[in-house]
Design a protein around this motif. Structure first.
Motif, PDB file in Angstrom:
ATOM      1  N   ARG A   1     -24.899 -10.824  -9.427  1.00 28.92           N
ATOM      2  CA  ARG A   1     -25.681  -9.602  -9.300  1.00 28.92           C
ATOM      3  C   ARG A   1     -25.962  -8.976 -10.671  1.00 28.92           C
ATOM      4  O   ARG A   1     -27.096  -8.603 -10.972  1.00 28.92           O
ATOM      5  CB  ARG A   1     -24.952  -8.608  -8.390  1.00 28.92           C
ATOM      6  CG  ARG A   1     -25.813  -7.446  -7.937  1.00 28.92           C
ATOM      7  CD  ARG A   1     -25.100  -6.528  -6.939  1.00 28.92           C
ATOM      8  NE  ARG A   1     -23.909  -5.929  -7.516  1.00 28.92           N
ATOM      9  CZ  ARG A   1     -22.654  -6.257  -7.200  1.00 28.92           C
ATOM     10  NH1 ARG A   1     -22.409  -7.186  -6.302  1.00 28.92           N
ATOM     11  NH2 ARG A   1     -21.625  -5.654  -7.763  1.00 28.92           N
ATOM     12  N   LEU A   2     -24.937  -8.883 -11.519  1.00 26.93           N
ATOM     13  CA  LEU A   2     -25.102  -8.264 -12.845  1.00 26.93           C
ATOM     14  C   LEU A   2     -26.053  -9.038 -13.746  1.00 26.93           C
ATOM     15  O   LEU A   2     -26.745  -8.453 -14.576  1.00 26.93           O
ATOM     16  CB  LEU A   2     -23.745  -8.110 -13.537  1.00 26.93           C
ATOM     17  CG  LEU A   2     -22.815  -7.054 -12.949  1.00 26.93           C
ATOM     18  CD1 LEU A   2     -21.453  -7.109 -13.630  1.00 26.93           C
ATOM     19  CD2 LEU A   2     -23.424  -5.666 -13.076  1.00 26.93           C
ATOM     20  N   THR A   3     -26.081 -10.354 -13.574  1.00 27.78           N
ATOM     21  CA  THR A   3     -26.974 -11.185 -14.398  1.00 27.78           C
ATOM     22  C   THR A   3     -28.327 -11.408 -13.718  1.00 27.78           C
ATOM     23  O   THR A   3     -29.174 -12.116 -14.255  1.00 27.78           O
ATOM     24  CB  THR A   3     -26.323 -12.555 -14.685  1.00 27.78           C
ATOM     25  OG1 THR A   3     -26.040 -13.214 -13.442  1.00 27.78           O
ATOM     26  CG2 THR A   3     -25.050 -12.395 -15.502  1.00 27.78           C
ATOM     27  N   ARG A   4     -28.485 -10.824 -12.540  1.00 27.21           N
ATOM     28  CA  ARG A   4     -29.701 -10.939 -11.732  1.00 27.21           C
ATOM     29  C   ARG A   4     -29.974 -12.375 -11.284  1.00 27.21           C
ATOM     30  O   ARG A   4     -31.071 -12.704 -10.877  1.00 27.21           O
ATOM     31  CB  ARG A   4     -30.899 -10.326 -12.446  1.00 27.21           C
ATOM     32  CG  ARG A   4     -30.646  -8.853 -12.748  1.00 27.21           C
ATOM     33  CD  ARG A   4     -31.812  -7.973 -13.022  1.00 27.21           C
ATOM     34  NE  ARG A   4     -33.061  -8.214 -12.356  1.00 27.21           N
ATOM     35  CZ  ARG A   4     -33.419  -7.720 -11.162  1.00 27.21           C
ATOM     36  NH1 ARG A   4     -32.576  -6.986 -10.489  1.00 27.21           N
ATOM     37  NH2 ARG A   4     -34.608  -7.968 -10.665  1.00 27.21           N
TER      38      ARG A   4
ATOM     39  N   ASP B   1     -28.785 -13.462  -8.705  1.00 23.92           N
ATOM     40  CA  ASP B   1     -28.906 -13.365  -7.248  1.00 23.92           C
ATOM     41  C   ASP B   1     -30.374 -13.347  -6.817  1.00 23.92           C
ATOM     42  O   ASP B   1     -30.682 -13.568  -5.653  1.00 23.92           O
ATOM     43  CB  ASP B   1     -28.163 -12.144  -6.707  1.00 23.92           C
ATOM     44  CG  ASP B   1     -28.683 -10.822  -7.267  1.00 23.92           C
ATOM     45  OD1 ASP B   1     -29.346 -10.821  -8.326  1.00 23.92           O
ATOM     46  OD2 ASP B   1     -28.410  -9.779  -6.640  1.00 23.92           O
ATOM     47  N   THR B   2     -31.281 -13.119  -7.759  1.00 22.46           N
ATOM     48  CA  THR B   2     -32.718 -13.180  -7.452  1.00 22.46           C
ATOM     49  C   THR B   2     -33.269 -14.589  -7.657  1.00 22.46           C
ATOM     50  O   THR B   2     -34.380 -14.880  -7.241  1.00 22.46           O
ATOM     51  CB  THR B   2     -33.516 -12.191  -8.318  1.00 22.46           C
ATOM     52  OG1 THR B   2     -33.408 -12.556  -9.685  1.00 22.46           O
ATOM     53  CG2 THR B   2     -33.017 -10.763  -8.115  1.00 22.46           C
TER      54      THR B   2
END
Length: 114
Positions: A89-92, A94-95
């Motif tokens: 999530r913090l490194t994005r 998850d997208t």
């Protein structure tokens, strides 16, 4: 780095049987995943339920696995522990990845879509 796999109809579930993917194990993980992807079906799901820690090297190895897939393959993740999910999530990332709550729903979802 111990990885187990089981093939289902058009999908391969790869279970990481380690509690960490870090600088010490990232290269081995990347090499083993490349083998799982190279001879795998069009859909590969990595079950990370046993992985409690993932550092930047481990994240890089997961991204390298994504880059090593064939153009007609998908690489998805399942069962992220809270600390691992936080890294994505913090490194994005998850997208970038399709992430499933658990491995069984990921595999059942593919069966339902067929």
């Amino acid at each position: 780095m111990k990885l187990n796999h089981k093939d289902f109809d058009g999908s391969r579930l790869v279970t990481v049987c380690e509690n960490r993917i870090d600088a010490l194990s990232a290269i081995q993980f990347k090499d083993e995943m490349r083998k799982m992807i190279d001879d795998g079906p069009n859909r590969v799901v990595i079950d990370l339920s046993q992985v409690e820690f993932l550092d930047s090297s481990g994240l890089g190895a997961v991204v390298a696995a994504l880059k090593s897939k064939k153009s007609d393959q998908s690489l998805e993740l399942a069962s992220l522990q809270p600390a691992v999910e936080k890294v994505f999530r913090l490194t994005r990332m998850d997208t970038v990845f399709s992430i499933h709550d658990n491995a069984s729903s990921a595999i059942e979802g593919a069966a339902d879509a067929s």
